[in-house]
Motif scaffolding. Sequence first.
Motif, PDB file in Angstrom:
ATOM      1  N   PHE A  54     -16.847  -0.327  -4.579  1.00 28.27           N
ATOM      2  CA  PHE A  54     -17.475   0.989  -4.641  1.00 28.27           C
ATOM      3  C   PHE A  54     -16.445   2.107  -4.442  1.00 28.27           C
ATOM      4  O   PHE A  54     -16.454   3.115  -5.149  1.00 28.27           O
ATOM      5  N   LEU A  55     -15.535   1.908  -3.464  1.00 27.00           N
ATOM      6  CA  LEU A  55     -14.645   3.006  -3.080  1.00 27.00           C
ATOM      7  C   LEU A  55     -13.352   3.094  -3.894  1.00 27.00           C
ATOM      8  O   LEU A  55     -12.845   4.185  -4.135  1.00 27.00           O
ATOM      9  N   ALA A  56     -12.819   1.952  -4.296  1.00 21.15           N
ATOM     10  CA  ALA A  56     -11.405   1.941  -4.671  1.00 21.15           C
ATOM     11  C   ALA A  56     -11.108   2.148  -6.146  1.00 21.15           C
ATOM     12  O   ALA A  56     -11.923   1.873  -7.024  1.00 21.15           O
ATOM     13  N   ASP A  57      -9.888   2.633  -6.395  1.00 19.76           N
ATOM     14  CA  ASP A  57      -9.318   2.626  -7.746  1.00 19.76           C
ATOM     15  C   ASP A  57      -8.808   1.224  -8.061  1.00 19.76           C
ATOM     16  O   ASP A  57      -8.871   0.769  -9.187  1.00 19.76           O
ATOM     17  N   ARG A  58      -8.225   0.584  -7.033  1.00 17.17           N
ATOM     18  CA  ARG A  58      -7.760  -0.798  -7.182  1.00 17.17           C
ATOM     19  C   ARG A  58      -8.067  -1.545  -5.890  1.00 17.17           C
ATOM     20  O   ARG A  58      -8.013  -0.967  -4.803  1.00 17.17           O
ATOM     21  N   VAL A  59      -8.370  -2.821  -6.039  1.00 15.71           N
ATOM     22  CA  VAL A  59      -8.641  -3.672  -4.878  1.00 15.71           C
ATOM     23  C   VAL A  59      -7.556  -4.738  -4.800  1.00 15.71           C
ATOM     24  O   VAL A  59      -7.377  -5.523  -5.737  1.00 15.71           O
ATOM     25  N   THR A  73      -3.969  10.197  -0.456  1.00 18.47           N
ATOM     26  CA  THR A  73      -3.743   8.792  -0.779  1.00 18.47           C
ATOM     27  C   THR A  73      -4.420   7.992   0.326  1.00 18.47           C
ATOM     28  O   THR A  73      -4.210   8.279   1.505  1.00 18.47           O
ATOM     29  N   VAL A  74      -5.276   7.028  -0.047  1.00 15.20           N
ATOM     30  CA  VAL A  74      -6.007   6.273   0.972  1.00 15.20           C
ATOM     31  C   VAL A  74      -5.730   4.781   0.834  1.00 15.20           C
ATOM     32  O   VAL A  74      -5.778   4.239  -0.272  1.00 15.20           O
ATOM     33  N   VAL A  75      -5.419   4.142   1.957  1.00 15.19           N
ATOM     34  CA  VAL A  75      -5.374   2.677   2.014  1.00 15.19           C
ATOM     35  C   VAL A  75      -6.491   2.265   2.952  1.00 15.19           C
ATOM     36  O   VAL A  75      -6.494   2.642   4.126  1.00 15.19           O
ATOM     37  N   PHE A  76      -7.468   1.545   2.414  1.00 18.07           N
ATOM     38  CA  PHE A  76      -8.716   1.276   3.116  1.00 18.07           C
ATOM     39  C   PHE A  76      -8.910  -0.230   3.252  1.00 18.07           C
ATOM     40  O   PHE A  76      -9.017  -0.944   2.253  1.00 18.07           O
ATOM     41  N   ILE A  77      -8.942  -0.710   4.482  1.00 19.23           N
ATOM     42  CA  ILE A  77      -9.100  -2.149   4.704  1.00 19.23           C
ATOM     43  C   ILE A  77     -10.549  -2.503   4.949  1.00 19.23           C
ATOM     44  O   ILE A  77     -11.261  -1.797   5.669  1.00 19.23           O
ATOM     45  N   THR A  78     -10.987  -3.591   4.325  1.00 24.33           N
ATOM     46  CA  THR A  78     -12.374  -4.018   4.496  1.00 24.33           C
ATOM     47  C   THR A  78     -12.476  -5.507   4.231  1.00 24.33           C
ATOM     48  O   THR A  78     -11.585  -6.084   3.601  1.00 24.33           O
ATOM     49  N   HIS A  79     -13.542  -6.150   4.755  1.00 22.07           N
ATOM     50  CA  HIS A  79     -13.795  -7.489   4.226  1.00 22.07           C
ATOM     51  C   HIS A  79     -15.122  -7.535   3.474  1.00 22.07           C
ATOM     52  O   HIS A  79     -15.652  -8.609   3.219  1.00 22.07           O
ATOM     53  N   SER A  80     -15.612  -6.358   3.080  1.00 23.92           N
ATOM     54  CA  SER A  80     -16.807  -6.286   2.238  1.00 23.92           C
ATOM     55  C   SER A  80     -16.394  -6.064   0.778  1.00 23.92           C
ATOM     56  O   SER A  80     -15.780  -5.040   0.443  1.00 23.92           O
ATOM     57  N   LEU A 136     -20.327   7.004   0.796  1.00 27.30           N
ATOM     58  CA  LEU A 136     -20.536   8.173  -0.058  1.00 27.30           C
ATOM     59  C   LEU A 136     -19.745   9.364   0.471  1.00 27.30           C
ATOM     60  O   LEU A 136     -19.109  10.099  -0.282  1.00 27.30           O
ATOM     61  N   GLU A 137     -19.804   9.524   1.795  1.00 22.27           N
ATOM     62  CA  GLU A 137     -19.132  10.644   2.429  1.00 22.27           C
ATOM     63  C   GLU A 137     -17.606  10.569   2.253  1.00 22.27           C
ATOM     64  O   GLU A 137     -16.950  11.556   1.942  1.00 22.27           O
ATOM     65  N   LEU A 138     -17.096   9.350   2.439  1.00 23.34           N
ATOM     66  CA  LEU A 138     -15.652   9.165   2.295  1.00 23.34           C
ATOM     67  C   LEU A 138     -15.216   9.445   0.855  1.00 23.34           C
ATOM     68  O   LEU A 138     -14.195  10.091   0.620  1.00 23.34           O
ATOM     69  N   GLN A 139     -16.027   8.986  -0.118  1.00 28.32           N
ATOM     70  CA  GLN A 139     -15.707   9.267  -1.518  1.00 28.32           C
ATOM     71  C   GLN A 139     -15.683  10.776  -1.763  1.00 28.32           C
ATOM     72  O   GLN A 139     -14.787  11.298  -2.430  1.00 28.32           O
ATOM     73  N   ARG A 140     -16.665  11.476  -1.167  1.00 20.04           N
ATOM     74  CA  ARG A 140     -16.738  12.931  -1.368  1.00 20.04           C
ATOM     75  C   ARG A 140     -15.494  13.613  -0.794  1.00 20.04           C
ATOM     76  O   ARG A 140     -14.884  14.467  -1.441  1.00 20.04           O
ATOM     77  N   ILE A 141     -15.109  13.217   0.430  1.00 17.18           N
ATOM     78  CA  ILE A 141     -13.917  13.803   1.059  1.00 17.18           C
ATOM     79  C   ILE A 141     -12.685  13.518   0.200  1.00 17.18           C
ATOM     80  O   ILE A 141     -11.847  14.374  -0.043  1.00 17.18           O
ATOM     81  N   TRP A 142     -12.618  12.280  -0.282  1.00 13.47           N
ATOM     82  CA  TRP A 142     -11.455  11.880  -1.076  1.00 13.47           C
ATOM     83  C   TRP A 142     -11.398  12.668  -2.381  1.00 13.47           C
ATOM     84  O   TRP A 142     -10.328  13.140  -2.791  1.00 13.47           O
ATOM     85  N   LEU A 143     -12.561  12.844  -3.045  1.00 12.86           N
ATOM     86  CA  LEU A 143     -12.575  13.606  -4.296  1.00 12.86           C
ATOM     87  C   LEU A 143     -12.192  15.062  -4.041  1.00 12.86           C
ATOM     88  O   LEU A 143     -11.548  15.702  -4.867  1.00 12.86           O
ATOM     89  N   ILE A 152      -4.548  -8.083  -7.822  1.00 13.74           N
ATOM     90  CA  ILE A 152      -4.896  -6.670  -7.667  1.00 13.74           C
ATOM     91  C   ILE A 152      -5.842  -6.325  -8.817  1.00 13.74           C
ATOM     92  O   ILE A 152      -5.476  -6.439  -9.986  1.00 13.74           O
ATOM     93  N   VAL A 153      -7.069  -5.966  -8.479  1.00 20.21           N
ATOM     94  CA  VAL A 153      -8.104  -5.721  -9.481  1.00 20.21           C
ATOM     95  C   VAL A 153      -8.320  -4.211  -9.631  1.00 20.21           C
ATOM     96  O   VAL A 153      -8.621  -3.525  -8.654  1.00 20.21           O
ATOM     97  N   ALA A 154      -8.142  -3.695 -10.837  1.00 23.14           N
ATOM     98  CA  ALA A 154      -8.392  -2.274 -11.093  1.00 23.14           C
ATOM     99  C   ALA A 154      -9.887  -2.061 -11.340  1.00 23.14           C
ATOM    100  O   ALA A 154     -10.518  -2.836 -12.044  1.00 23.14           O
ATOM    101  N   VAL A 155     -10.431  -1.015 -10.719  1.00 22.12           N
ATOM    102  CA  VAL A 155     -11.859  -0.700 -10.884  1.00 22.12           C
ATOM    103  C   VAL A 155     -11.936   0.659 -11.561  1.00 22.12           C
ATOM    104  O   VAL A 155     -11.655   1.679 -10.938  1.00 22.12           O
ATOM    105  N   ASP A 156     -12.268   0.671 -12.863  1.00 21.05           N
ATOM    106  CA  ASP A 156     -12.284   1.997 -13.494  1.00 21.05           C
ATOM    107  C   ASP A 156     -13.695   2.520 -13.740  1.00 21.05           C
ATOM    108  O   ASP A 156     -13.993   3.056 -14.789  1.00 21.05           O
ATOM    109  N   LEU A 157     -14.560   2.353 -12.760  1.00 23.85           N
ATOM    110  CA  LEU A 157     -15.899   2.951 -12.834  1.00 23.85           C
ATOM    111  C   LEU A 157     -15.751   4.459 -12.676  1.00 23.85           C
ATOM    112  O   LEU A 157     -14.934   4.924 -11.889  1.00 23.85           O
ATOM    113  N   PRO A 158     -16.538   5.250 -13.458  1.00 23.71           N
ATOM    114  CA  PRO A 158     -16.405   6.705 -13.374  1.00 23.71           C
ATOM    115  C   PRO A 158     -16.782   7.249 -11.994  1.00 23.71           C
ATOM    116  O   PRO A 158     -17.549   6.618 -11.264  1.00 23.71           O
ATOM    117  N   ARG A 159     -16.227   8.402 -11.638  1.00 30.87           N
ATOM    118  CA  ARG A 159     -16.541   9.067 -10.375  1.00 30.87           C
ATOM    119  C   ARG A 159     -17.144  10.431 -10.667  1.00 30.87           C
ATOM    120  O   ARG A 159     -16.831  11.006 -11.703  1.00 30.87           O
TER     121      ARG A 159
END
Length: 276
Positions: free
Chosen positions: A220-225, A207-214, A195-202, A238-245
Amino acid sequence: MSRAGLAPAGEAREPRPASVQPMIAVRRLAKSYATKRGGVVALEDIDFAVAEGEFLAILGPSGCGKSTLLKILAGLLPATGGEASLRGTPIAGPRRDIGVVFQSPVLFPWRSVLHNVLLPADVQRLGRAEHERIAFELLSLVGLAGFEHRYPWELSGGMQQRVAIVRALVHDPAMLLMDEPFGALDAMTREQMNLELQRIWLERRKTVVFITHSIPEAVFLADRVLVMTPRPGRIAEIVAVDLPRPRSLDVMSTPDFGAAVKRIRAHFNARGGLVA
Ligand SMILES: Nc1ncnc2c1ncn2[C@@H]1O[C@H](COP(=O)(O)OP(=O)(O)O)[C@@H](O)[C@H]1O
Ligand SMILES: [Mg+2]
């Protein structure tokens, strides 16, 4: 999420119009490590672009080359094939306009929170007064106001990781590279950090490149995975996630969120599952 939002890799990887220069462009990138027992191919034929201000998550099983890719983008490791460029310039070494956050916070125990955060500014001999002001502001943004003069051992793991994030932001880099930054945290702290990272990013639109295996964290975080295959790492989709922010944790129980997770998970079911 619309069907169009879940674009197949081929479509998502189509070149962007020339007028929109991507922040990062990766072309036919490959990396092999030479070892005593011969070469290890870590990455093969990686092609993608990251738009200015975009949040891209890179997801894949252990050993598929995620950290290798991040180190190449950070200029900490040379590629053995293809190229990666930042705003049109090949990435050939560490750059000042990139902030990096690793899985463990690597803070200096003998430096206070404030002096850990100011490290990049000190190394680059940037104005002390101005960066001290920025450091105080960012620490307050991540809920660490009042902890400026504490030492790392006085902080919890989550607080230390927030210090590391602030340190990566203090010199105002154009791009933030994060390698499983919340991997060592418990589930609840991890959700709070997301949540905090999303807030900072908003708020700051790096530009964020975020690595995860979750998978849920990526969705939750990305525009695209960007989903990677097991070693040698290639791009599966490459999966686009267009959930509102802004997205709240409740978004995880929506059908659109579930659909994105399911689509990504299918890659790993077919290949023996994600390795934690
Ligand atoms: N310095 C190295 N020398 C040899 N092989 C390496 C080195 N670093 C990573 N590898 C290998 O490259 C592959 C990808 O590693 P890595 O990028 O760390 O994957 P991930 O971060 O996805 O877990 C793995 O098989 C790993 O063993
Ligand atoms: Mg790794």
